[in-house]
Design an enzyme around this catalytic site. Structure first.
Site, PDB file in Angstrom:
ATOM      1  N   GLY A  20       0.814  -1.214   0.000  1.00  0.00           N
ATOM      2  CA  GLY A  20       0.000   0.000   0.000  1.00  0.00           C
ATOM      3  C   GLY A  20       0.840   1.253   0.000  1.00  0.00           C
ATOM      4  N   ALA A  21       1.931   1.230  -0.763  1.00  0.00           N
ATOM      5  CA  ALA A  21       2.913   2.317  -0.708  1.00  0.00           C
ATOM      6  C   ALA A  21       2.533   3.527  -1.536  1.00  0.00           C
ATOM      7  CB  ALA A  21       4.274   1.795  -1.171  1.00  0.00           C
ATOM      8  N   ASN A  22       1.455   3.459  -2.294  1.00  0.00           N
ATOM      9  CA  ASN A  22       1.134   4.547  -3.212  1.00  0.00           C
ATOM     10  C   ASN A  22       0.240   5.632  -2.621  1.00  0.00           C
ATOM     11  OD1 ASN A  22      -0.753   2.107  -3.748  1.00  0.00           O
ATOM     12  ND2 ASN A  22      -1.956   3.874  -4.416  1.00  0.00           N
ATOM     13  N   SER A  23      -0.254   5.444  -1.390  1.00  0.00           N
ATOM     14  CA  SER A  23      -1.138   6.471  -0.833  1.00  0.00           C
ATOM     15  C   SER A  23      -1.068   6.466   0.689  1.00  0.00           C
ATOM     16  CB  SER A  23      -2.590   6.243  -1.275  1.00  0.00           C
ATOM     17  OG  SER A  23      -3.093   5.025  -0.746  1.00  0.00           O
ATOM     18  N   GLY A  24      -1.553   7.557   1.275  1.00  0.00           N
ATOM     19  CA  GLY A  24      -1.699   7.637   2.726  1.00  0.00           C
ATOM     20  C   GLY A  24      -0.424   7.395   3.499  1.00  0.00           C
ATOM     21  N   GLY A  26       1.304   4.678   3.805  1.00  0.00           N
ATOM     22  CA  GLY A  26       2.308   3.957   3.042  1.00  0.00           C
ATOM     23  C   GLY A  26       3.142   4.872   2.177  1.00  0.00           C
ATOM     24  N   SER A 149      -4.857  -0.958  13.962  1.00  0.00           N
ATOM     25  CA  SER A 149      -5.653   0.251  14.206  1.00  0.00           C
ATOM     26  C   SER A 149      -6.139   0.225  15.646  1.00  0.00           C
ATOM     27  CB  SER A 149      -6.856   0.292  13.257  1.00  0.00           C
ATOM     28  OG  SER A 149      -7.837   1.214  13.697  1.00  0.00           O
ATOM     29  N   TYR A 174     -14.177  -4.780  10.187  1.00  0.00           N
ATOM     30  CA  TYR A 174     -12.897  -4.075  10.194  1.00  0.00           C
ATOM     31  C   TYR A 174     -12.159  -4.323  11.509  1.00  0.00           C
ATOM     32  CZ  TYR A 174      -9.510  -0.228  10.062  1.00  0.00           C
ATOM     33  OH  TYR A 174      -8.359   0.521  10.087  1.00  0.00           O
TER      34      TYR A 174
END
Length: 316
Positions: A20-24, A26, A149, A174
Protein backbone atom coordinates in the site's frame (compact mmCIF):
# COMPACT_ATOMS: atom_id res chain seq x y z
CA UNK A 1 8.49 16.92 20.94
CA UNK A 2 9.23 13.19 21.04
CA UNK A 3 10.40 11.06 18.13
CA UNK A 4 10.03 12.54 14.63
CA UNK A 5 11.07 11.63 11.09
CA UNK A 6 14.23 13.66 11.70
CA UNK A 7 15.30 10.89 14.09
CA UNK A 8 15.32 8.17 11.41
CA UNK A 9 18.76 6.59 11.25
CA UNK A 10 20.74 6.15 8.04
CA UNK A 11 18.96 3.50 5.97
CA UNK A 12 21.53 3.09 3.19
CA UNK A 13 22.08 -0.57 2.39
CA UNK A 14 18.65 -1.62 3.67
CA UNK A 15 15.89 -3.02 1.46
CA UNK A 16 12.36 -2.38 2.69
CA UNK A 17 9.13 -3.78 1.26
CA UNK A 18 5.95 -1.87 2.04
CA UNK A 19 2.43 -2.75 0.94
CA UNK A 20 0.00 0.00 0.00
CA UNK A 21 2.91 2.32 -0.71
CA UNK A 22 1.13 4.55 -3.21
CA UNK A 23 -1.14 6.47 -0.83
CA UNK A 24 -1.70 7.64 2.73
CA UNK A 25 0.57 6.33 5.43
CA UNK A 26 2.31 3.96 3.04
CA UNK A 27 3.20 6.82 0.71
CA UNK A 28 4.51 9.01 3.54
CA UNK A 29 6.52 6.16 5.04
CA UNK A 30 8.01 5.33 1.63
CA UNK A 31 9.06 8.93 1.10
CA UNK A 32 10.84 9.18 4.47
CA UNK A 33 12.53 5.80 4.12
CA UNK A 34 13.80 6.77 0.66
CA UNK A 35 14.88 10.17 1.96
CA UNK A 36 17.11 8.38 4.44
CA UNK A 37 18.70 6.09 1.88
CA UNK A 38 16.64 2.89 1.92
CA UNK A 39 15.87 0.91 -1.19
CA UNK A 40 12.07 0.70 -1.07
CA UNK A 41 10.05 -1.88 -2.95
CA UNK A 42 6.57 -0.41 -3.32
CA UNK A 43 4.03 -3.26 -3.35
CA UNK A 44 0.87 -1.75 -4.84
CA UNK A 45 -2.43 -3.18 -6.06
CA UNK A 46 -2.26 -0.85 -9.06
CA UNK A 47 1.11 -0.61 -10.76
CA UNK A 48 0.05 2.63 -12.51
CA UNK A 49 -0.86 4.32 -9.23
CA UNK A 50 2.37 3.04 -7.76
CA UNK A 51 4.40 4.56 -10.58
CA UNK A 52 2.56 7.87 -10.16
CA UNK A 53 3.38 7.85 -6.45
CA UNK A 54 7.03 7.02 -7.14
CA UNK A 55 7.26 10.00 -9.51
CA UNK A 56 5.78 12.27 -6.85
CA UNK A 57 8.33 11.05 -4.30
CA UNK A 58 11.24 11.55 -6.72
CA UNK A 59 10.18 15.19 -7.19
CA UNK A 60 10.90 15.64 -3.48
CA UNK A 61 13.69 13.07 -3.04
CA UNK A 62 15.63 13.21 -6.30
CA UNK A 63 17.87 10.23 -5.50
CA UNK A 64 15.08 8.01 -4.15
CA UNK A 65 15.80 4.33 -4.78
CA UNK A 66 12.30 3.02 -5.51
CA UNK A 67 10.92 0.00 -7.30
CA UNK A 68 7.22 -0.47 -7.98
CA UNK A 69 5.80 -3.99 -8.01
CA UNK A 70 2.21 -5.12 -8.43
CA UNK A 71 0.79 -6.96 -5.42
CA UNK A 72 -2.94 -7.32 -4.89
CA UNK A 73 -3.52 -8.54 -1.35
CA UNK A 74 -6.98 -9.70 -2.34
CA UNK A 75 -5.47 -12.29 -4.68
CA UNK A 76 -3.26 -15.15 -3.53
CA UNK A 77 -2.16 -15.60 -7.15
CA UNK A 78 -0.91 -11.99 -7.19
CA UNK A 79 0.77 -12.36 -3.80
CA UNK A 80 2.59 -15.52 -4.86
CA UNK A 81 3.69 -13.93 -8.15
CA UNK A 82 5.07 -10.94 -6.24
CA UNK A 83 6.94 -13.20 -3.81
CA UNK A 84 8.32 -15.25 -6.70
CA UNK A 85 9.75 -12.11 -8.31
CA UNK A 86 11.59 -11.37 -5.05
CA UNK A 87 12.76 -14.95 -4.60
CA UNK A 88 16.51 -14.27 -4.62
CA UNK A 89 16.45 -10.92 -2.80
CA UNK A 90 17.28 -10.22 0.82
CA UNK A 91 14.76 -8.03 2.65
CA UNK A 92 15.64 -6.11 5.80
CA UNK A 93 12.15 -4.88 6.67
CA UNK A 94 8.67 -5.95 5.60
CA UNK A 95 5.93 -3.43 6.38
CA UNK A 96 2.41 -4.87 6.21
CA UNK A 97 0.60 -1.58 5.72
CA UNK A 98 -2.10 -1.85 3.03
CA UNK A 99 -5.72 -2.19 4.04
CA UNK A 100 -9.37 -1.41 3.50
CA UNK A 101 -11.73 0.04 6.10
CA UNK A 102 -15.46 -0.16 6.81
CA UNK A 103 -16.58 -1.00 3.30
CA UNK A 104 -19.82 -2.69 2.19
CA UNK A 105 -19.51 -6.47 2.23
CA UNK A 106 -17.66 -7.91 -0.74
CA UNK A 107 -15.32 -10.81 -1.36
CA UNK A 108 -11.76 -11.14 -2.55
CA UNK A 109 -10.76 -13.01 -5.68
CA UNK A 110 -10.38 -16.11 -3.50
CA UNK A 111 -13.83 -15.81 -1.91
CA UNK A 112 -12.99 -14.28 1.47
CA UNK A 113 -14.72 -11.30 3.09
CA UNK A 114 -12.64 -8.42 1.77
CA UNK A 115 -11.59 -6.73 5.01
CA UNK A 116 -10.48 -9.99 6.64
CA UNK A 117 -9.06 -11.23 3.34
CA UNK A 118 -6.98 -8.15 2.51
CA UNK A 119 -6.08 -6.81 5.94
CA UNK A 120 -5.19 -10.13 7.56
CA UNK A 121 -5.10 -13.14 5.23
CA UNK A 122 -3.27 -11.29 2.46
CA UNK A 123 -0.56 -10.13 4.83
CA UNK A 124 -0.37 -13.52 6.55
CA UNK A 125 0.29 -15.14 3.17
CA UNK A 126 2.74 -12.45 2.04
CA UNK A 127 4.76 -12.61 5.25
CA UNK A 128 4.99 -16.38 5.11
CA UNK A 129 6.15 -16.32 1.49
CA UNK A 130 8.77 -13.62 2.17
CA UNK A 131 9.97 -14.88 5.55
CA UNK A 132 13.06 -16.56 4.12
CA UNK A 133 13.91 -13.31 2.31
CA UNK A 134 13.81 -11.47 5.63
CA UNK A 135 15.85 -14.18 7.35
CA UNK A 136 18.31 -14.62 4.48
CA UNK A 137 21.23 -12.61 5.85
CA UNK A 138 20.27 -13.08 9.52
CA UNK A 139 20.86 -9.40 10.16
CA UNK A 140 20.14 -8.51 13.80
CA UNK A 141 18.05 -5.49 12.84
CA UNK A 142 15.61 -7.22 10.49
CA UNK A 143 11.96 -6.77 11.31
CA UNK A 144 8.38 -7.28 10.22
CA UNK A 145 6.00 -4.42 11.01
CA UNK A 146 2.25 -4.98 10.88
CA UNK A 147 -0.04 -1.94 10.85
CA UNK A 148 -3.21 -2.36 12.89
CA UNK A 149 -5.65 0.25 14.21
CA UNK A 150 -6.95 1.46 17.54
CA UNK A 151 -10.30 0.09 16.36
CA UNK A 152 -8.90 -3.39 17.05
CA UNK A 153 -9.95 -2.77 20.66
CA UNK A 154 -13.60 -3.41 19.74
CA UNK A 155 -12.65 -6.46 17.69
CA UNK A 156 -13.42 -10.11 18.38
CA UNK A 157 -12.39 -13.14 16.32
CA UNK A 158 -15.61 -14.96 15.42
CA UNK A 159 -14.36 -18.38 14.38
CA UNK A 160 -17.95 -19.47 13.69
CA UNK A 161 -18.40 -16.73 11.10
CA UNK A 162 -14.95 -15.42 10.13
CA UNK A 163 -16.19 -14.27 6.73
CA UNK A 164 -19.29 -12.55 8.16
CA UNK A 165 -21.59 -14.55 5.91
CA UNK A 166 -24.31 -14.90 8.56
CA UNK A 167 -24.33 -11.22 9.49
CA UNK A 168 -22.24 -8.26 8.44
CA UNK A 169 -21.42 -4.97 10.12
CA UNK A 170 -18.67 -3.09 8.31
CA UNK A 171 -17.08 -1.78 11.51
CA UNK A 172 -17.21 -5.13 13.30
CA UNK A 173 -15.58 -6.76 10.27
CA UNK A 174 -12.90 -4.07 10.19
CA UNK A 175 -12.26 -4.42 13.94
CA UNK A 176 -11.92 -8.20 13.60
CA UNK A 177 -9.36 -7.81 10.83
CA UNK A 178 -7.34 -5.29 12.83
CA UNK A 179 -7.41 -7.48 15.95
CA UNK A 180 -6.19 -10.31 13.72
CA UNK A 181 -3.25 -8.09 12.73
CA UNK A 182 -2.13 -7.70 16.35
CA UNK A 183 -2.69 -11.35 17.24
CA UNK A 184 -0.64 -12.31 14.17
CA UNK A 185 2.21 -9.92 15.01
CA UNK A 186 2.50 -11.28 18.57
CA UNK A 187 2.25 -14.94 17.54
CA UNK A 188 4.86 -14.38 14.84
CA UNK A 189 7.20 -12.86 17.43
CA UNK A 190 6.78 -15.89 19.72
CA UNK A 191 7.59 -18.26 16.87
CA UNK A 192 10.58 -16.18 15.75
CA UNK A 193 11.92 -16.22 19.30
CA UNK A 194 11.49 -19.98 19.52
CA UNK A 195 13.44 -20.32 16.26
CA UNK A 196 16.19 -18.00 17.56
CA UNK A 197 15.66 -15.88 14.44
CA UNK A 198 17.23 -12.43 14.26
CA UNK A 199 13.93 -10.86 13.23
CA UNK A 200 11.53 -8.74 15.27
CA UNK A 201 7.77 -8.76 14.75
CA UNK A 202 6.17 -5.47 15.77
CA UNK A 203 2.59 -4.15 15.70
CA UNK A 204 1.73 -0.47 15.28
CA UNK A 205 -1.28 1.78 14.83
CA UNK A 206 -1.33 5.27 13.27
CA UNK A 207 -3.91 6.91 15.52
CA UNK A 208 -6.43 9.00 13.61
CA UNK A 209 -4.70 10.07 10.40
CA UNK A 210 -6.25 11.91 7.47
CA UNK A 211 -5.97 9.50 4.53
CA UNK A 212 -8.13 8.29 1.66
CA UNK A 213 -8.87 5.15 3.68
CA UNK A 214 -11.76 6.81 5.50
CA UNK A 215 -13.52 7.79 2.27
CA UNK A 216 -13.61 4.41 0.54
CA UNK A 217 -16.52 3.08 2.59
CA UNK A 218 -18.81 6.04 1.87
CA UNK A 219 -17.69 6.05 -1.78
CA UNK A 220 -18.45 2.36 -2.26
CA UNK A 221 -21.83 2.68 -0.56
CA UNK A 222 -22.64 5.82 -2.58
CA UNK A 223 -23.23 7.99 0.50
CA UNK A 224 -22.29 11.60 -0.16
CA UNK A 225 -23.52 12.58 3.30
CA UNK A 226 -21.24 10.09 5.05
CA UNK A 227 -18.31 11.16 2.90
CA UNK A 228 -18.93 14.83 3.76
CA UNK A 229 -19.22 13.96 7.45
CA UNK A 230 -15.95 12.03 7.32
CA UNK A 231 -14.26 14.99 5.66
CA UNK A 232 -15.36 17.25 8.52
CA UNK A 233 -14.13 14.77 11.14
CA UNK A 234 -10.79 14.41 9.40
CA UNK A 235 -10.39 18.18 9.26
CA UNK A 236 -11.24 18.67 12.94
CA UNK A 237 -9.75 15.60 14.64
CA UNK A 238 -7.20 13.90 12.42
CA UNK A 239 -3.49 14.42 12.22
CA UNK A 240 -1.79 14.39 8.84
CA UNK A 241 -0.87 11.17 7.07
CA UNK A 242 2.76 12.25 7.45
CA UNK A 243 2.41 12.24 11.23
CA UNK A 244 0.30 9.10 11.14
CA UNK A 245 3.24 7.33 9.49
CA UNK A 246 5.54 7.99 12.46
CA UNK A 247 4.71 4.81 14.44
CA UNK A 248 5.39 2.74 11.32
CA UNK A 249 8.68 4.53 10.68
CA UNK A 250 9.68 4.23 14.33
CA UNK A 251 9.01 0.49 14.37
CA UNK A 252 10.79 -0.01 11.05
CA UNK A 253 13.95 1.95 11.79
CA UNK A 254 14.62 2.73 15.45
CA UNK A 255 17.15 0.40 17.09
CA UNK A 256 15.37 0.62 20.45
CA UNK A 257 12.03 -0.82 19.33
CA UNK A 258 11.21 -4.25 20.78
CA UNK A 259 9.79 -7.34 19.17
CA UNK A 260 6.31 -8.31 20.31
CA UNK A 261 5.52 -4.67 21.16
CA UNK A 262 2.71 -2.36 20.05
CA UNK A 263 3.47 1.28 19.18
CA UNK A 264 1.17 4.19 18.49
CA UNK A 265 0.77 7.96 18.97
CA UNK A 266 1.04 9.02 22.59
CA UNK A 267 -1.00 12.22 22.39
CA UNK A 268 -4.71 12.95 22.85
CA UNK A 269 -6.57 9.63 23.25
CA UNK A 270 -3.74 7.96 21.35
CA UNK A 271 -5.05 9.56 18.17
CA UNK A 272 -2.11 11.88 17.51
CA UNK A 273 1.39 12.66 18.70
CA UNK A 274 4.83 11.08 18.82
CA UNK A 275 5.07 7.27 18.83
CA UNK A 276 5.40 5.39 22.08
CA UNK A 277 5.01 1.83 23.32
CA UNK A 278 1.42 1.09 24.34
CA UNK A 279 -0.77 -1.77 25.52
CA UNK A 280 -3.14 -3.31 23.01
CA UNK A 281 -6.51 -4.82 23.91
CA UNK A 282 -6.85 -7.71 26.36
CA UNK A 283 -8.09 -9.96 23.54
CA UNK A 284 -4.91 -9.32 21.55
CA UNK A 285 -2.84 -11.10 24.23
CA UNK A 286 -4.96 -14.28 24.14
CA UNK A 287 -2.42 -16.85 22.97
CA UNK A 288 -4.95 -19.62 22.48
CA UNK A 289 -6.90 -17.42 20.09
CA UNK A 290 -3.66 -16.42 18.35
CA UNK A 291 -2.61 -20.05 17.80
CA UNK A 292 -6.07 -20.98 16.52
CA UNK A 293 -6.13 -17.98 14.18
CA UNK A 294 -2.66 -18.93 12.91
CA UNK A 295 -3.78 -22.47 12.12
CA UNK A 296 -6.97 -21.31 10.40
CA UNK A 297 -5.07 -18.66 8.40
CA UNK A 298 -2.54 -21.22 7.23
CA UNK A 299 -5.34 -23.53 6.13
CA UNK A 300 -7.25 -20.79 4.30
CA UNK A 301 -4.21 -19.35 2.51
CA UNK A 302 -2.31 -22.58 1.90
CA UNK A 303 0.82 -20.89 3.30
CA UNK A 304 2.91 -22.57 5.98
CA UNK A 305 5.77 -21.03 7.92
CA UNK A 306 9.08 -22.74 8.55
CA UNK A 307 8.85 -21.83 12.23
CA UNK A 308 8.34 -23.99 15.30
CA UNK A 309 5.44 -23.81 17.73
CA UNK A 310 6.18 -21.30 20.53
CA UNK A 311 8.02 -22.67 23.56
CA UNK A 312 5.93 -23.06 26.71
CA UNK A 313 8.05 -20.50 28.60
CA UNK A 314 7.19 -17.85 26.01
CA UNK A 315 3.51 -18.35 26.81
CA UNK A 316 3.92 -18.06 30.56
Amino acid sequence: MGWTADDISDQHGRTIVITGANSGIGFEATRELARNGATVIMACRSRDRGEDAARDIREDVTDADLRVEECDLGSFESIRAFADRLEDEAIDVLINNAGVMAIPRSETEDGFETQFGVNHLGHFALTGLLLENVRRDEKPDSRIVTVSSGVHERGEIDFEDLQHEQSYDKWDAYAQSKLANVLFAYELERRLLTADANVKSIAVHPGYADTQLQYRGPEQSGSRLRKAGMRVLNTVLAQSAKKGALPTLYAATDPDTEGGAYYGPGGFQNMRGAPERQASSDRSYDEETARRLWAVSSELTGVTYDLPEPKAELSA
